[in-house]
Design a protein around this motif. Structure first.
Motif, PDB file in Angstrom:
ATOM      1  N   PHE A 228      15.890   2.667 -11.550  1.00 13.23           N
ATOM      2  CA  PHE A 228      14.540   3.228 -11.477  1.00 13.23           C
ATOM      3  C   PHE A 228      14.648   4.741 -11.385  1.00 13.23           C
ATOM      4  O   PHE A 228      15.734   5.299 -11.198  1.00 13.23           O
ATOM      5  CB  PHE A 228      13.742   2.652 -10.299  1.00 13.23           C
ATOM      6  CG  PHE A 228      14.329   2.935  -8.945  1.00 13.23           C
ATOM      7  CD1 PHE A 228      14.080   4.130  -8.283  1.00 13.23           C
ATOM      8  CD2 PHE A 228      15.137   1.991  -8.310  1.00 13.23           C
ATOM      9  CE1 PHE A 228      14.610   4.385  -7.032  1.00 13.23           C
ATOM     10  CE2 PHE A 228      15.681   2.240  -7.055  1.00 13.23           C
ATOM     11  CZ  PHE A 228      15.412   3.455  -6.413  1.00 13.23           C
ATOM     12  N   SER A 229      13.518   5.395 -11.488  1.00 18.47           N
ATOM     13  CA  SER A 229      13.477   6.857 -11.453  1.00 18.47           C
ATOM     14  C   SER A 229      12.469   7.313 -10.411  1.00 18.47           C
ATOM     15  O   SER A 229      11.643   6.536  -9.925  1.00 18.47           O
ATOM     16  CB  SER A 229      13.073   7.403 -12.826  1.00 18.47           C
ATOM     17  OG  SER A 229      11.742   6.983 -13.132  1.00 18.47           O
ATOM     18  N   ALA A 230      12.524   8.601 -10.088  1.00 20.07           N
ATOM     19  CA  ALA A 230      11.535   9.175  -9.171  1.00 20.07           C
ATOM     20  C   ALA A 230      10.139   9.025  -9.746  1.00 20.07           C
ATOM     21  O   ALA A 230       9.167   8.766  -9.026  1.00 20.07           O
ATOM     22  CB  ALA A 230      11.857  10.650  -8.920  1.00 20.07           C
ATOM     23  N   VAL A 246       6.215  13.778  -8.030  1.00 21.59           N
ATOM     24  CA  VAL A 246       7.585  13.418  -8.406  1.00 21.59           C
ATOM     25  C   VAL A 246       8.582  14.318  -7.679  1.00 21.59           C
ATOM     26  O   VAL A 246       9.648  13.861  -7.244  1.00 21.59           O
ATOM     27  CB  VAL A 246       7.765  13.517  -9.940  1.00 21.59           C
ATOM     28  CG1 VAL A 246       9.235  13.329 -10.329  1.00 21.59           C
ATOM     29  CG2 VAL A 246       6.899  12.495 -10.648  1.00 21.59           C
ATOM     30  N   GLU A 247       8.227  15.589  -7.514  1.00 19.82           N
ATOM     31  CA  GLU A 247       9.111  16.522  -6.796  1.00 19.82           C
ATOM     32  C   GLU A 247       9.332  16.069  -5.356  1.00 19.82           C
ATOM     33  O   GLU A 247      10.454  16.133  -4.833  1.00 19.82           O
ATOM     34  CB  GLU A 247       8.510  17.922  -6.813  1.00 19.82           C
ATOM     35  CG  GLU A 247       9.397  18.966  -6.150  1.00 19.82           C
ATOM     36  CD  GLU A 247       8.775  20.346  -6.142  1.00 19.82           C
ATOM     37  OE1 GLU A 247       9.409  21.264  -5.591  1.00 19.82           O
ATOM     38  OE2 GLU A 247       7.660  20.508  -6.685  1.00 19.82           O
ATOM     39  N   LEU A 253      14.543  11.269  -1.860  1.00 23.87           N
ATOM     40  CA  LEU A 253      15.803  10.655  -2.290  1.00 23.87           C
ATOM     41  C   LEU A 253      16.993  11.517  -1.887  1.00 23.87           C
ATOM     42  O   LEU A 253      18.017  11.010  -1.412  1.00 23.87           O
ATOM     43  CB  LEU A 253      15.795  10.450  -3.812  1.00 23.87           C
ATOM     44  CG  LEU A 253      14.830   9.393  -4.363  1.00 23.87           C
ATOM     45  CD1 LEU A 253      14.757   9.484  -5.883  1.00 23.87           C
ATOM     46  CD2 LEU A 253      15.266   7.994  -3.949  1.00 23.87           C
ATOM     47  N   ASP A 254      16.845  12.838  -2.074  1.00 19.73           N
ATOM     48  CA  ASP A 254      17.916  13.771  -1.733  1.00 19.73           C
ATOM     49  C   ASP A 254      18.222  13.728  -0.239  1.00 19.73           C
ATOM     50  O   ASP A 254      19.387  13.689   0.177  1.00 19.73           O
ATOM     51  CB  ASP A 254      17.501  15.184  -2.147  1.00 19.73           C
ATOM     52  CG  ASP A 254      18.605  16.208  -1.925  1.00 19.73           C
ATOM     53  OD1 ASP A 254      19.731  15.971  -2.390  1.00 19.73           O
ATOM     54  OD2 ASP A 254      18.331  17.232  -1.285  1.00 19.73           O
ATOM     55  N   TRP A 255      17.186  13.696   0.587  1.00 21.83           N
ATOM     56  CA  TRP A 255      17.386  13.679   2.038  1.00 21.83           C
ATOM     57  C   TRP A 255      18.010  12.371   2.499  1.00 21.83           C
ATOM     58  O   TRP A 255      18.848  12.363   3.400  1.00 21.83           O
ATOM     59  CB  TRP A 255      16.051  13.926   2.741  1.00 21.83           C
ATOM     60  CG  TRP A 255      15.475  15.281   2.444  1.00 21.83           C
ATOM     61  CD1 TRP A 255      16.153  16.391   2.003  1.00 21.83           C
ATOM     62  CD2 TRP A 255      14.100  15.668   2.523  1.00 21.83           C
ATOM     63  NE1 TRP A 255      15.293  17.437   1.808  1.00 21.83           N
ATOM     64  CE2 TRP A 255      14.022  17.040   2.128  1.00 21.83           C
ATOM     65  CE3 TRP A 255      12.922  15.008   2.892  1.00 21.83           C
ATOM     66  CZ2 TRP A 255      12.814  17.738   2.096  1.00 21.83           C
ATOM     67  CZ3 TRP A 255      11.724  15.706   2.860  1.00 21.83           C
ATOM     68  CH2 TRP A 255      11.671  17.050   2.467  1.00 21.83           C
TER      69      TRP A 255
END
Length: 399
Positions: A228-230, A246-247, A253-255
């Motif tokens: 899946f994607s953001a 989306v940002e 996800l990064d955190w």
């Protein structure tokens, strides 16, 4: 104390090499205990106790006001004799600017330095700034199945019976060391998860809409082992009449990655021989995180099997990708220097055998190919594809 020799052997490889050894992984995966093991190993090798300095920075003794200078001076003040000092520094990310203190100790004192931590400050740009080329990152994971069996050595059940428990309760050492029922085990894991979310993500990044953040986490957990994607997450939330850019999803996800809750697995095009940036998969640091959040569900077993195999390959030093071959997918392409293996994961055979084996047989090279399954009766070899029970795959010495 139950020794985890793989980590101790890795640390021995880097002993007295003038680089900082950074042990990084999710909270309660055993990093502090590995430092205790290291301390014992140093003592057994003849290092005197007064030349081993152990500091833990999560204690109430260290408040938020401690600076990198305080950290440096506190350690340097204990180095009163001659000779090399071994510094075992636990959860250093609690000290702002810790990397400056560690760099000064590396440059200005006769030291061999080992640090642990549980969040993004161990992967930040500051490390590259102050420790460029002078550190090695050693990932620490929850228990492998082989380690789990050592923790359960007094248990009379067979390895395959214990495998069922491992799949359901996961590999956090605190759970493996005790004989919790499933409900109690999930409560403990939920406590670990909440600690990570609260201390390493929500507070650190000042997340205001905690409910929306939790919904993103739940989506990821529900879709472990699926691409899946953001953008897909943002669209899903929109369908629930919730709004998130989306940002913002990318940030979440990064955190989560930097707190070692999730791990990203990219796709690899076997025909074009290139890593693809779209449609990644995410796996959880431990299978029990899924069950403590969503509860146990038989339908989730295939994704949990993938999760377990993914981390077994990571523990063994492989770079792990999803394989894309035309329109077909290989669950894992695991690469280690000039070697690689291909792995398909499934619950039962023969119902799934044709697809799993056919996808592997289309790959025309000499590297080992495996179908890993829970099916007791389906093991063997089909045209060079090894069909192997999950327990045997996890306990195999080499692939």
């Amino acid at each position: 104390m139950i020794i985890r020799p793989n980590y101790i052997n890795t640390l021995k490889t880097y002993r007295d090499v003038p680089i900082v050894k950074i042990l990084a992984g999710i909270r309660r995966c055993g990093k502090s205990t590995i430092l205790d093991m290291l301390r014992n190993d140093l003592l057994e090798s003849g290092i005197t106790a007064d030349h081993i300095i152990s500091m833990r920075y999560t204690s109430e003794d260290f408040d938020d006001g401690m600076t990198d200078k305080d950290m440096y001076n506190g350690i340097k003040g204990q180095m009163t004799g001659k000779g090399r000092y071994y510094l075992l520094l636990d959860e250093v990310q609690e000290i702002s600017g810790w990397e400056k203190a560690v760099n000064s100790l590396l440059e200005n004192a006769n030291t061999d330095i080992y640090v642990t931590g549980s969040n993004s400050k161990l992967m930040s740009s500051e490390i590259s700034t102050y420790l460029t080329g002078r550190y090695v990152s050693i990932p620490v994971y929850t228990l492998s199945f082989a380690e789990y069996l050592k923790f359960k050595k007094s248990d009379s059940r067979s390895p395959k019976e214990l495998l069922n428990e491992y799949l359901r309760q996961g590999g956090f050492p605190i759970v493996a060391l005790s004989n919790f029922d499933e409900r109690s085990a999930y409560q403990i894991v939920e406590g670990i998860y909440n600690s990570v979310i609260t201390n390493d993500i929500t507070k650190r990044h000042n997340i205001m809409n905690f409910d929306l953040f939790n919904r993103v986490v739940k989506y990821i957990v529900e879709n472990v082992g699926k691409t899946f994607s953001a953008n897909a997450i943002a669209k899903f939330l929109k369908s629930e009449r919730r709004s998130l850019s989306v940002e913002a999803v990318y940030n979440y996800l990064d955190w989560l990655e930097k707190a070692f809750v999730i791990y990203r697995c990219q796709r690899y095009d076997l025909q074009g021989k290139a890593v693809l940036k779209t449609q990644v998969k995410f796996y959880l640091a431990d299978a029990s995180l899924k069950y403590c959040i969503l509860g146990f569900d038989l339908k989730s077993i295939p994704s949990i099997l993938e999760n377990v195999v993914y981390f077994e390959l990571r523990r063994r030093g492989y770079e792990v990708y999803i394989g894309k071959s035309g329109t077909k997918e290989i669950d894992f392409v695991a690469v280690q220097r000039d070697n690689r293996i291909y792995v398909q994961v499934c619950t039962r055979l023969p119902e799934e055998s044709d697809r799993e084996i056919a996808n592997l047989l289309e790959i025309k090279d000499h590297y080992p190919k495996y179908v890993v399954t829970l099916d007791e009766l389906a093991t063997g070899n089909v045209n060079g594809v090894k069909i192997i029970h999950l327990a045997d795959f996890l306990l195999r010495n080499e692939y």
